[in-house]
Scaffold this motif. Structure first.
Motif, PDB file in Angstrom:
ATOM      1  N   LEU A 195      26.503 -42.016  17.685  1.00 26.61           N
ATOM      2  CA  LEU A 195      26.369 -41.753  16.775  1.00 26.61           C
ATOM      3  C   LEU A 195      24.306 -42.008  15.941  1.00 26.61           C
ATOM      4  N   ASP A 196      23.797 -42.067  14.144  1.00 26.97           N
ATOM      5  CA  ASP A 196      23.120 -42.593  14.344  1.00 26.97           C
ATOM      6  C   ASP A 196      21.245 -41.774  14.721  1.00 26.97           C
ATOM      7  N   ALA A 197      22.106 -40.766  15.312  1.00 24.82           N
ATOM      8  CA  ALA A 197      21.035 -39.565  16.294  1.00 24.82           C
ATOM      9  C   ALA A 197      20.211 -39.383  15.343  1.00 24.82           C
ATOM     10  N   VAL A 198      18.513 -39.157  15.550  1.00 29.38           N
ATOM     11  CA  VAL A 198      17.607 -38.478  14.609  1.00 29.38           C
ATOM     12  C   VAL A 198      16.928 -37.559  15.559  1.00 29.38           C
ATOM     13  N   GLU A 199      17.142 -36.884  16.767  1.00 29.72           N
ATOM     14  CA  GLU A 199      17.140 -35.584  17.513  1.00 29.72           C
ATOM     15  C   GLU A 199      18.010 -35.717  18.445  1.00 29.72           C
ATOM     16  N   ARG A 200      17.838 -34.289  18.908  1.00 30.06           N
ATOM     17  CA  ARG A 200      18.968 -33.916  20.017  1.00 30.06           C
ATOM     18  C   ARG A 200      18.719 -34.950  21.072  1.00 30.06           C
ATOM     19  N   ARG A 201      18.879 -34.505  21.874  1.00 35.44           N
ATOM     20  CA  ARG A 201      19.219 -35.064  23.450  1.00 35.44           C
ATOM     21  C   ARG A 201      19.629 -34.237  24.700  1.00 35.44           C
ATOM     22  N   GLU A 202      18.943 -33.873  25.746  1.00 35.90           N
ATOM     23  CA  GLU A 202      19.582 -33.081  26.580  1.00 35.90           C
ATOM     24  C   GLU A 202      21.125 -33.053  26.926  1.00 35.90           C
ATOM     25  N   GLY A 203      21.475 -32.070  26.436  1.00 30.59           N
ATOM     26  CA  GLY A 203      23.183 -31.676  26.692  1.00 30.59           C
ATOM     27  C   GLY A 203      23.516 -31.638  25.177  1.00 30.59           C
ATOM     28  N   GLU A 204      23.040 -32.401  24.217  1.00 24.35           N
ATOM     29  CA  GLU A 204      24.045 -32.409  23.715  1.00 24.35           C
ATOM     30  C   GLU A 204      23.920 -31.640  22.008  1.00 24.35           C
ATOM     31  N   TRP A 205      25.009 -31.363  20.856  1.00 29.24           N
ATOM     32  CA  TRP A 205      25.161 -30.746  20.424  1.00 29.24           C
ATOM     33  C   TRP A 205      24.739 -31.668  18.737  1.00 29.24           C
ATOM     34  N   LEU A 206      23.942 -31.302  18.167  1.00 23.01           N
ATOM     35  CA  LEU A 206      23.324 -32.554  17.518  1.00 23.01           C
ATOM     36  C   LEU A 206      23.670 -31.791  15.897  1.00 23.01           C
ATOM     37  N   ILE A 207      24.766 -32.510  15.052  1.00 22.60           N
ATOM     38  CA  ILE A 207      25.688 -32.607  13.549  1.00 22.60           C
ATOM     39  C   ILE A 207      24.224 -33.233  12.811  1.00 22.60           C
ATOM     40  N   GLY A 208      23.601 -32.457  11.723  1.00 25.02           N
ATOM     41  CA  GLY A 208      22.710 -33.297  11.011  1.00 25.02           C
ATOM     42  C   GLY A 208      23.023 -33.458   9.477  1.00 25.02           C
ATOM     43  N   PHE A 209      22.177 -33.790   9.509  1.00 25.24           N
ATOM     44  CA  PHE A 209      22.637 -34.218   7.831  1.00 25.24           C
ATOM     45  C   PHE A 209      21.031 -34.954   6.428  1.00 25.24           C
ATOM     46  N   GLY A 210      21.330 -34.161   6.020  1.00 22.16           N
ATOM     47  CA  GLY A 210      20.047 -34.671   5.657  1.00 22.16           C
ATOM     48  C   GLY A 210      18.484 -33.583   5.725  1.00 22.16           C
TER      49      GLY A 210
END
Ligand code: TXA
Ligand code: MG
Length: 313
Positions: free
Chosen positions: A234-249
């Protein structure tokens, strides 16, 4: 948060039903009587319309909602009916019985309605107001009881006005409801039939396994509640290796809950975005922070439960 000053209260009849249908087709939620309690109804195929139900009720979490349809034929386009499910439907519909059944992949129902689950709660209501509304809208209607979260279910228009006045555009006033108690809920998604909620129909003429343990199936904590299979941070502001990032705003990702930071849009998309991330080639899922205001609280509650479930397993 939407505000309506004042909330219109119109007597049940062809004009108020036509007005309710018009508002629902615009994507809003309106209160209507059923034979059990007053429901807060919105188009079940429109995720943002259903998110407005949660916004008006101030629900702190997403529970799967009951979907109302006008015919068994329509119901069979949404869920898979076994012979015993069809038999119960023929004997008790229209009426205060809700069946929890496997959801069809091509149901067209917004994922926020079932909170991402693979099952759906369906019923054909008996009350003419609700049936006429279904007919006028021509869509299945998601409708939980029309009370503010944590309050008693409303059995009169006055109860709805006291709880949701100013938060919804219209209440159709049909006087007191017949049963004054929410529908009986039976789950037929496994081999045996389970009673999830006792209600007006006491004798179904089949043997039921009681399943009333609040720890297992209380609202918001259903045992089968959807959580992604992949690790979720949770509370991710950038994508780390191997991740799928779901953004907001302003946090852009592989997908977004809402590029404009709109909590209603984010709630409507939440379960679709999680399923999409789960199905992606990435090994893990990260999701941007969502502010706690309004529907943000319910979104964060769901995300914390999903992350916690994984931590505990
Ligand atoms: O009489 C009623 O059923 C009223 C009127 C308006 O139709 N509606 C109602 O809805 O009581 P609501 O949202 O207040 O209650 C729905 C219940 C919740 O306790 C929820 O957990 C359960 O149905 N439910 C919905 N979908 C489910 C599913 N897929 N699996 C298990 N339980 C489900
Ligand atoms: Mg309720």
């Amino acid at each position: 948060m939407d505000a309506y000053q004042p909330t219109l209260v119109l007597p049940e009849g062809p004009e108020s039903i036509a007005e309710a249908a018009r508002l629902i087709r615009q994507g809003l939620a309106v209160a209507v009587p059923t034979e059990t309690v007053y429901g807060l109804a919105a188009d079940a195929t429109d995720g943002e319309a259903v998110a407005r139900i949660y916004a008006a009720k101030g629900r702190p979490s997403f529970n799967p909602l009951i979907v109302h349809v006008g015919s068994l034929e329509r119901a069979e386009r949404i869920a898979l009916f076994s012979d015993s499910a069809r038999d119960l439907a023929r004997r008790f519909w229209p009426g205060p019985l809700t069946l929890v059944l496997p959801l069809r992949a091509d149901s067209g129902i917004a994922s926020i309605v079932t909170a991402g689950l693979a099952t759906i709660a369906l019923r054909i209501p008996a009350r003419p107001a609700m049936r006429d509304l279904l007919e006028a809208v021509g869509r299945p209607l998601a409708a939980p009881s029309a009370n503010a979260s944590g309050r008693l279910s409303p059995t009169r228009a006055e109860h709805v006005l006291a709880g949701l006045g100013g938060l919804i555009p219209l209440i159709v006033n049909g006087g007191p409801t017949e049963h004054g108690l929410e529908s009986t809920i039976v789950a037929l998604d496994r081999d045996e039939a389970r009673l999830l909620r006792p209600g007006p129909i006491v004798d179904l003429g089949i043997s039921l396994i009681p399943n009333l343990s609040p720890a297992i199936e209380a609202p918001g904590q259903l045992a089968g509640h959807y959580a992604p299979a992949k690790p979720l941070s949770l509370d991710a502001v950038e994508r780390r290796e191997g991740e799928w990032l779901i953004g907001f705003g302003s946090v852009e990702g592989d997908s977004t809950l809402s590029a404009s930071g709109d909590p209603v849009e984010a709630a409507a998309r939440l379960f679709d975005r999680l399923h999409e991330a789960d199905a992606s080639p990435a090994a893990a899922i990260a999701i941007a922070p969502v502010p706690e205001q309004g529907l943000g609280a319910a979104i964060n509650d769901r995300l914390r439960r999903a992350a916690f479930r994984q931590g505990g397993e």
